[in-house]
Design a protein around this motif. Sequence first.
Motif, short mmCIF file in Angstrom:
data_model
loop_
_atom_site.label_atom_id
_atom_site.label_comp_id
_atom_site.label_asym_id
_atom_site.label_seq_id
_atom_site.Cartn_x
_atom_site.Cartn_y
_atom_site.Cartn_z
N LYS A 74 0.79 -1.23 0.00
CA LYS A 74 0.00 0.00 0.00
C LYS A 74 0.82 1.28 0.00
O LYS A 74 0.27 2.36 0.16
N ALA A 75 2.13 1.16 -0.17
CA ALA A 75 2.98 2.35 -0.20
C ALA A 75 4.08 2.18 -1.23
O ALA A 75 4.81 1.18 -1.21
N SER A 76 4.19 3.14 -2.13
CA SER A 76 5.25 3.14 -3.13
C SER A 76 6.12 4.37 -2.91
O SER A 76 5.66 5.50 -3.06
N VAL A 77 7.38 4.15 -2.55
CA VAL A 77 8.33 5.23 -2.32
C VAL A 77 9.17 5.40 -3.58
O VAL A 77 9.82 4.45 -4.03
N VAL A 78 9.15 6.60 -4.15
CA VAL A 78 9.87 6.87 -5.40
C VAL A 78 11.01 7.84 -5.12
O VAL A 78 10.77 9.01 -4.77
N ASP A 79 12.23 7.38 -5.27
CA ASP A 79 13.42 8.22 -5.10
C ASP A 79 13.70 8.87 -6.45
O ASP A 79 14.23 8.25 -7.37
N VAL A 80 13.31 10.15 -6.58
CA VAL A 80 13.39 10.86 -7.86
C VAL A 80 14.81 11.34 -8.11
O VAL A 80 15.46 11.88 -7.21
N ARG A 81 15.28 11.16 -9.32
CA ARG A 81 16.62 11.62 -9.69
C ARG A 81 16.75 13.11 -9.39
O ARG A 81 15.83 13.91 -9.62
N ALA A 82 17.89 13.52 -8.86
CA ALA A 82 18.12 14.90 -8.47
C ALA A 82 17.83 15.86 -9.63
O ALA A 82 18.26 15.62 -10.76
N GLY A 83 17.08 16.91 -9.34
CA GLY A 83 16.77 17.92 -10.34
C GLY A 83 15.58 17.60 -11.22
O GLY A 83 15.23 18.40 -12.09
N GLN A 84 14.94 16.43 -11.00
CA GLN A 84 13.84 16.01 -11.87
C GLN A 84 12.47 16.10 -11.21
O GLN A 84 11.50 15.56 -11.74
N MET A 85 12.37 16.76 -10.07
CA MET A 85 11.11 16.83 -9.36
C MET A 85 10.02 17.49 -10.21
O MET A 85 8.91 16.97 -10.35
N GLY A 86 10.32 18.67 -10.79
CA GLY A 86 9.34 19.39 -11.58
C GLY A 86 8.86 18.58 -12.79
O GLY A 86 7.66 18.51 -13.07
N ARG A 87 9.80 17.96 -13.49
CA ARG A 87 9.44 17.16 -14.68
C ARG A 87 8.61 15.95 -14.29
O ARG A 87 7.67 15.56 -15.00
N THR A 88 8.95 15.35 -13.16
CA THR A 88 8.20 14.18 -12.71
C THR A 88 6.77 14.56 -12.35
O THR A 88 5.81 13.86 -12.73
N LEU A 89 6.60 15.67 -11.65
CA LEU A 89 5.26 16.12 -11.29
C LEU A 89 4.45 16.49 -12.53
O LEU A 89 3.24 16.22 -12.62
N ALA A 90 5.11 17.09 -13.52
CA ALA A 90 4.43 17.44 -14.76
C ALA A 90 3.95 16.18 -15.48
O ALA A 90 2.84 16.14 -16.03
N ALA A 91 4.79 15.13 -15.47
CA ALA A 91 4.40 13.87 -16.10
C ALA A 91 3.22 13.24 -15.37
O ALA A 91 2.29 12.72 -16.01
N LEU A 92 3.21 13.31 -14.04
CA LEU A 92 2.09 12.78 -13.27
C LEU A 92 0.80 13.54 -13.57
O LEU A 92 -0.29 12.96 -13.61
N ARG A 93 0.94 14.84 -13.81
CA ARG A 93 -0.24 15.63 -14.21
C ARG A 93 -0.73 15.21 -15.58
O ARG A 93 -1.94 14.97 -15.78
N ASP A 94 0.18 15.11 -16.53
CA ASP A 94 -0.20 14.83 -17.91
C ASP A 94 -0.82 13.44 -18.07
O ASP A 94 -1.66 13.24 -18.95
N MET A 95 -0.40 12.48 -17.25
CA MET A 95 -0.96 11.13 -17.36
C MET A 95 -2.27 10.97 -16.58
O MET A 95 -2.91 9.93 -16.64
N GLY A 96 -2.66 12.03 -15.83
CA GLY A 96 -3.92 11.98 -15.11
C GLY A 96 -3.82 11.51 -13.68
O GLY A 96 -4.84 11.41 -12.98
N PHE A 97 -2.60 11.24 -13.19
CA PHE A 97 -2.46 10.76 -11.82
C PHE A 97 -2.87 11.81 -10.80
O PHE A 97 -3.55 11.51 -9.81
#
Length: 246
Positions: free
Chosen positions: A79-102
Amino acid sequence: MKHTVILVGADKGGVGKTTTCRGLLDYLIDRNILPRAFDTETPRGTLQRFHPDITEIVDLSLTAGQMRIIDTLSRTDVKASVVDVRAGQMGRTLAALRDMGFLEAVAEKRFNFIVLHVLGPSIASLDEIAETAPFTSDAQYFLVKNKVNDTTFFDWSPSTSKAYFGKVKCAGEITIPKLNEMAYEQVELAGTSFSTFIADKSRDGEEAGHSFVLRGYVRSWLRSVCAEFDRVHFADIMTARPAKRA
């Protein structure tokens, strides 16, 4: 209990992002919330080295990597997924989560979403707060101050701090205390989780023979880390039952 996605990110490396992930995983396991983890530092991830049994390396910049995480949320008993995001990629990752509908699914209360933003000592780190703000309105957004490098985090400049921190809806601040340097080095050499080192076990489960003193330092540190997560009711956020629909 809804599935919780926990994003851990920072503007650059060396600010304690992966250390925060490692402490968080030990905390979740200790609170009987079995996690899985995704290490996005491809091709060789640091997080997987310390938690190999529950960590998978994925390339989050690729659609296939995103599918490995998001498309499996409803197919796992974890019930928990921990994602260690590559340094400097937080904004791009959040944008991708938005675009995919998450993020829309989060707004609809289908998933819990927690963002741990590990701050660094630079203005770039504060700029990233403003960059991530538009994506975190429905997330539990925590600012993390990791004391691994004795950083002041702009405490010397209240006006600078307020100008940036005021741009985001923050659920709270989490402080990761500094760990004794020799103890930290020994855990690194052992290549195990903090809890495994404390238990004096090797990666194979055998007796390791670690220093009693160094294990004691790690034990005290991990207790402080867990106390910080408890202070902000981290486990409660994850285990809260969804409200009944009218």
